[in-house]
Design a protein around this motif. Sequence first.
Motif, PDB file in Angstrom:
ATOM      1  N   GLY A 118      76.477  34.497 -69.546  1.00 16.09           N
ATOM      2  CA  GLY A 118      75.607  35.222 -68.630  1.00 16.09           C
ATOM      3  C   GLY A 118      75.995  35.006 -67.186  1.00 16.09           C
ATOM      4  O   GLY A 118      75.148  34.919 -66.292  1.00 16.09           O
ATOM      5  N   ALA A 145      69.428  41.838 -73.368  1.00 14.80           N
ATOM      6  CA  ALA A 145      69.477  40.448 -72.914  1.00 14.80           C
ATOM      7  C   ALA A 145      69.413  39.483 -74.084  1.00 14.80           C
ATOM      8  O   ALA A 145      70.150  38.489 -74.136  1.00 14.80           O
ATOM      9  N   ILE A 156      74.677  41.155 -69.140  1.00 19.62           N
ATOM     10  CA  ILE A 156      73.619  40.973 -68.143  1.00 19.62           C
ATOM     11  C   ILE A 156      73.118  42.371 -67.816  1.00 19.62           C
ATOM     12  O   ILE A 156      73.723  43.088 -67.008  1.00 19.62           O
ATOM     13  N   LYS A 188      67.050  37.376 -69.863  1.00 25.80           N
ATOM     14  CA  LYS A 188      67.777  37.488 -68.595  1.00 25.80           C
ATOM     15  C   LYS A 188      68.156  38.944 -68.350  1.00 25.80           C
ATOM     16  O   LYS A 188      69.247  39.410 -68.678  1.00 25.80           O
ATOM     17  N   SER A 221      69.607  32.921 -62.360  1.00 24.13           N
ATOM     18  CA  SER A 221      68.389  32.719 -63.138  1.00 24.13           C
ATOM     19  C   SER A 221      68.682  32.761 -64.639  1.00 24.13           C
ATOM     20  O   SER A 221      69.603  33.445 -65.092  1.00 24.13           O
ATOM     21  N   GLU A 222      67.872  32.044 -65.400  1.00 20.88           N
ATOM     22  CA  GLU A 222      67.984  32.091 -66.859  1.00 20.88           C
ATOM     23  C   GLU A 222      66.970  33.042 -67.477  1.00 20.88           C
ATOM     24  O   GLU A 222      66.938  33.217 -68.691  1.00 20.88           O
ATOM     25  N   GLY A 223      66.133  33.636 -66.653  1.00 27.12           N
ATOM     26  CA  GLY A 223      65.122  34.557 -67.148  1.00 27.12           C
ATOM     27  C   GLY A 223      65.140  35.853 -66.381  1.00 27.12           C
ATOM     28  O   GLY A 223      66.076  36.152 -65.631  1.00 27.12           O
ATOM     29  N   THR A 244      64.351  38.847 -63.654  1.00 27.39           N
ATOM     30  CA  THR A 244      64.163  38.925 -62.206  1.00 27.39           C
ATOM     31  C   THR A 244      63.840  40.364 -61.817  1.00 27.39           C
ATOM     32  O   THR A 244      64.499  41.300 -62.279  1.00 27.39           O
TER      33      THR A 244
END
Length: 532
Positions: free
Chosen positions: A311, A398, A404, A430, A485-487, A489
């Motif tokens: 990612g 994701a 991504i 993500k 970020s891992e989540g 946005t």
Amino acid sequence: MDGPAAANSGHQGTAMALAPLAHVLWTRVMRYDPSRPDWPDRDRFVLSNGHTSILQYAMLHLTGYDLSLEDLRQFRQWGSRTPGHPEAGHTDGVEVTTGPLGQGFANAVGMAIAERYLRTRFGEDVMNHHTYVIMGDGCLSEGVSHEAASLAGHQKLGNLIAFYDDNHITIDGVTELALSDDAVGRFEAYGWQVIDIGDAGEDLDTIEAAINQAKADTERPSLVIIRTHIGYPSPTLTDHHSAHGLAFGAEEIAATKEIMGLPDESFFVPEEVKALYTAAGAAGAAMSAEWDQRVAGSAMSRSEWDACWAGSGLQGWDSDLPTFDPGSSVATRKASQAVVDAIAPGVPGLIGGAADLTGNTGTALEGLGVQGSINPGGRQIYFGVREHAMGAALVGMAHHGGVIPFGGTFEVFADYMRPALRLAALSGAKAIFVFTHDSVGVGEDGPTHQPVEQTMSLRAIPDLTVIRPGDATEAVGAWQAAMASEGPTALVFSRQGIPVSEGTSADAVSRGAYPVNDVESPDAIIIGTGSE
């Protein structure tokens, strides 16, 4: 029956009716390795009607995933590994978080897009699998199902196979109370292959033959329609709408088990049944080991492969980010496009587009091809005016991994995709949601297009990172933060030009707030965010 009965909560009847289909999928069709639940080339399974989760948990337990019989006994209990609806990241073998009907179906469309892109980029020897999704009449009644099915048909996703559990039952009663759609005609009009096997929900060989027929059509997604009977083989609750929920008490469970030749013992699994499922699951270890050998011998770019699955980007992906002169006026949506232009070559997993607003939202991937059946390696996705399906597809992409995903629309239309945004946050997907035209600065379009409450409502979603940069320099930092970020946005950008300020910093954006003009003993503190 036993899990919901022990919990005094849950849905028994649909799980019972779908057990033959689940059996065929897990023992005859799907490629998976319970000892390696994150194997990249596994088939993906999505239970869009997630209230039927006890069915998926039973299959995961039987085939050897890290889910014990005690976990099944704890079904729907606080802190258990078997919650009321499947949750990605919580239970091995669960690919996406489902519950709100129709979301899983749209997630599956995104997964199929991700698989096809990766297959084209890296080769069939390392990426070549199917996405299977089960859905019911509730899923197909939700508007998102139209958007997702239309998108999948247009994309000609031959690696997507959906099953319609046509049980003619809703919570209120028979489906005919509210639904008279022609599912066959509807999906054929979308460009799907439709295979209607009629009242063959208990015929394992017919189900398997239908799946093989679906797999053979590589140019269209496939819908397999199965007329099932909710609660079967209950002597009194089969085809009764009460079987949708918690209808089976001790006497009804005992009577049903007697018909099935099972003892009246809770959570009883015959040894021969356990042995059959264990063998089916164990076969996946050889498949994933063979895949490892193919990966080792592949001529693909290993650095690109690793970046995709991490990612992230290639080394130096962010070395040529744009800069902006203080005092100049730049719309942050245009600054965002400049960032996308700069990072796309070095981030091979970056794939996305907009809901018919590509140029308006700064979500163009110039020169990288249009994703579709003609160019399955293209990275520009034209989602069309399908905001809800776009959001849910991004979540599916994701969770598939290797990409991504990002998608853009006007911020006021975030309301059209709120269920997908919420599930992205709940499941830690993500995905990057680009929202532009962020204020009354939209101007002449009037109040229907002026987002007044949207930014506040986005910030109210737990675990959704919302960044609304104050100028073009901060727009660069916003993308850097989203990449790190891992989540999920949400990036919120302006339509109108905004002066680039002295003292703003791209690097400081990830801190959430920072001083632009700092004095030792201030008389007042002025806090600003975004374009105002």
